[in-house]
Design an enzyme around this catalytic site. Structure first.
Site, PDB file in Angstrom:
ATOM      1  N   HIS A   1       1.828   4.558  -2.956  1.00 15.28           N
ATOM      2  CA  HIS A   1       1.959   5.773  -2.787  1.00 15.28           C
ATOM      3  C   HIS A   1       3.164   6.330  -3.310  1.00 15.28           C
ATOM      4  O   HIS A   1       3.202   7.436  -3.911  1.00 15.28           O
ATOM      5  CB  HIS A   1       1.674   6.282  -1.224  1.00 15.28           C
ATOM      6  CG  HIS A   1       0.249   6.172  -0.888  1.00 15.28           C
ATOM      7  ND1 HIS A   1      -1.056   6.552  -1.307  1.00 15.28           N
ATOM      8  CD2 HIS A   1      -0.134   5.647   0.540  1.00 15.28           C
ATOM      9  CE1 HIS A   1      -1.878   6.163  -0.396  1.00 15.28           C
ATOM     10  NE2 HIS A   1      -1.572   5.757   0.663  1.00 15.28           N
TER      11      HIS A   1
ATOM     12  N   HIS B   1       0.844  -1.335  -0.070  1.00 17.09           N
ATOM     13  CA  HIS B   1      -0.011   0.058   0.064  1.00 17.09           C
ATOM     14  C   HIS B   1       0.815   1.235   0.263  1.00 17.09           C
ATOM     15  O   HIS B   1       0.686   2.157  -0.924  1.00 17.09           O
ATOM     16  CB  HIS B   1      -1.000   0.084   1.392  1.00 17.09           C
ATOM     17  CG  HIS B   1      -1.774   1.186   1.434  1.00 17.09           C
ATOM     18  ND1 HIS B   1      -3.098   1.141   1.016  1.00 17.09           N
ATOM     19  CD2 HIS B   1      -1.513   2.418   1.740  1.00 17.09           C
ATOM     20  CE1 HIS B   1      -3.642   2.314   1.180  1.00 17.09           C
ATOM     21  NE2 HIS B   1      -2.870   2.905   1.761  1.00 17.09           N
ATOM     22  N   GLU B   2       1.827   1.400   1.053  1.00 18.71           N
ATOM     23  CA  GLU B   2       2.607   2.614   0.907  1.00 18.71           C
ATOM     24  C   GLU B   2       3.552   2.644  -0.333  1.00 18.71           C
ATOM     25  O   GLU B   2       3.853   3.821  -0.659  1.00 18.71           O
ATOM     26  CB  GLU B   2       3.495   2.676   2.201  1.00 18.71           C
ATOM     27  CG  GLU B   2       2.626   2.415   3.625  1.00 18.71           C
ATOM     28  CD  GLU B   2       1.605   3.530   3.758  1.00 18.71           C
ATOM     29  OE1 GLU B   2       1.877   4.540   3.157  1.00 18.71           O
ATOM     30  OE2 GLU B   2       0.721   3.385   4.292  1.00 18.71           O
TER      31      GLU B   2
END
Length: 323
Positions: free
Chosen positions: A196, A192-193
């Site tokens: 980003h 997920h990170e």
């Protein structure tokens, strides 16, 4: 791996209620610390990507994305000191999740930093400039307790790399590595990170207004999904479909996060081409496995104060840390 919950309270209060400052107090919930850029920044980025599509897309032809990871493991004694095996497993998870989309991760190095103050801090931006490596050579991946904030992680965006310098990178709660704390123990917080860090927003960005996550084929929805139901129960903004429960950029439990959309992958490639081109390699040169650091590639940085012992590569020395 057990997780200790830091409780910010005076000693008298802690003593009165009988709680150790590092006792487990509550379960983790999906909470990402990434902040939405201002509208003017978003417009500028979209304009730059549009120009890239018009004039520079050829640089992506027959190219794959290969990203070396430099892990920085911040721990407090044994707490948060993630094993080499689990670090390697985290790299494998990133490859399992993102290699099908043309992204490969290799493990460049692992450093350990024994510092309780850093470990319990709400965020670790104040130490990234001391620990970070050249962001054009690797992904700086930090692990810490993030105990005062309760965050599972946060990351920087690619268009900020030049301004941020050594502050560029990804931060994940130590409990989110493989074999960490359920239901976030499969390493998907990192996926997920890293999403980003590669330029993606949350799927619920802007809710049912604005430009959403800037990706046409992700279903707009108003709120993040939590847990892992058999199917999404949240109606999407169009009133006909349901939120993308399984998308890596949603908030579902790790076992439910399994995919990106074609539009998200196209956006990642454009982001890398525009802002992180150093990670583009010819298709034939891309590794097919995820090599990990050998034992001599690990550094253990321990001790108190500003001078810490460094053990790694068969030698021992001092590593000065100035506050």
């Amino acid at each position: 791996m057990q997780r200790r919950q830091f409780i910010k309270a005076g000693c008298a209060t802690i003593a009165a209620i009988g709680i150790h400052p590092f006792s487990s107090a509550k379960a983790l919930t999906r909470k990402c610390g990434v902040k939405t850029p201002p509208l003017n920044v978003r417009r500028k980025v979209e304009g730059q990507l549009k120009a890239f599509r018009m004039h520079s897309m050829s640089m992506l032809t027959n190219k794959k994305i290969v990203i070396p990871i430099h892990y920085h493991i911040i721990h407090a004694g044994s707490e948060g000191k993630i094993s080499e095996k689990d670090i390697a497993a985290q790299t494998d998870v990133l490859n399992k999740d993102l290699q099908p989309y043309g992204i490969t991760f290799t493990q460049k190095a692992v450093d350990y930093y024994d510092n309780e103050d850093w470990y319990v801090a709400d965020m670790i931006d104040h130490v990234k400039a001391k620990l970070g490596k050249d962001p054009t050579s690797c992904l700086n991946f930090y692990s810490s307790g993030l105990l005062q904030s309760g965050l599972l992680g946060y990351a920087t965006f690619p268009w900020d790399k030049k301004d941020l310098g050594l502050m560029d990178g990804v931060v994940c709660n130590a409990s989110t590595f493989p074999n960490g704390e359920e239901p976030y123990n499969l390493g998907r917080t990192a996926t997920h990170e890293v999403g980003h860090w590669l330029g993606l927003f949350h799927t619920f960005q802007d809710g049912c207004s604005g430009n959403g996550d800037e990706v046409a084929d992700t279903i707009a929805h108003d709120q993040p999904d939590y847990g892992c139901p058999s199917q999404s129960k949240q109606q999407a903004c169009d009133g006909k479909s349901f939120s993308p429960l399984n998308n890596f950029m949603n908030y579902s439990d790790d076992q439910c996060l399994t995919e990106l959309s074609e539009g998200q992958m196209a956006r990642i490639k454009e982001m890398v081409g525009k802002y992180r081109p150093e990670f583009l390699v010819a298709g034939n040169d891309a590794p097919t496995t995820s090599p990990v650091a050998s034992e001599s590639g690990y550094q253990s940085i321990t001790g108190e104060g500003s001078s810490d012992t460094v053990i790694g590569g068969g030698s021992e020395g001092t590593f000065a840390i100035t506050e």
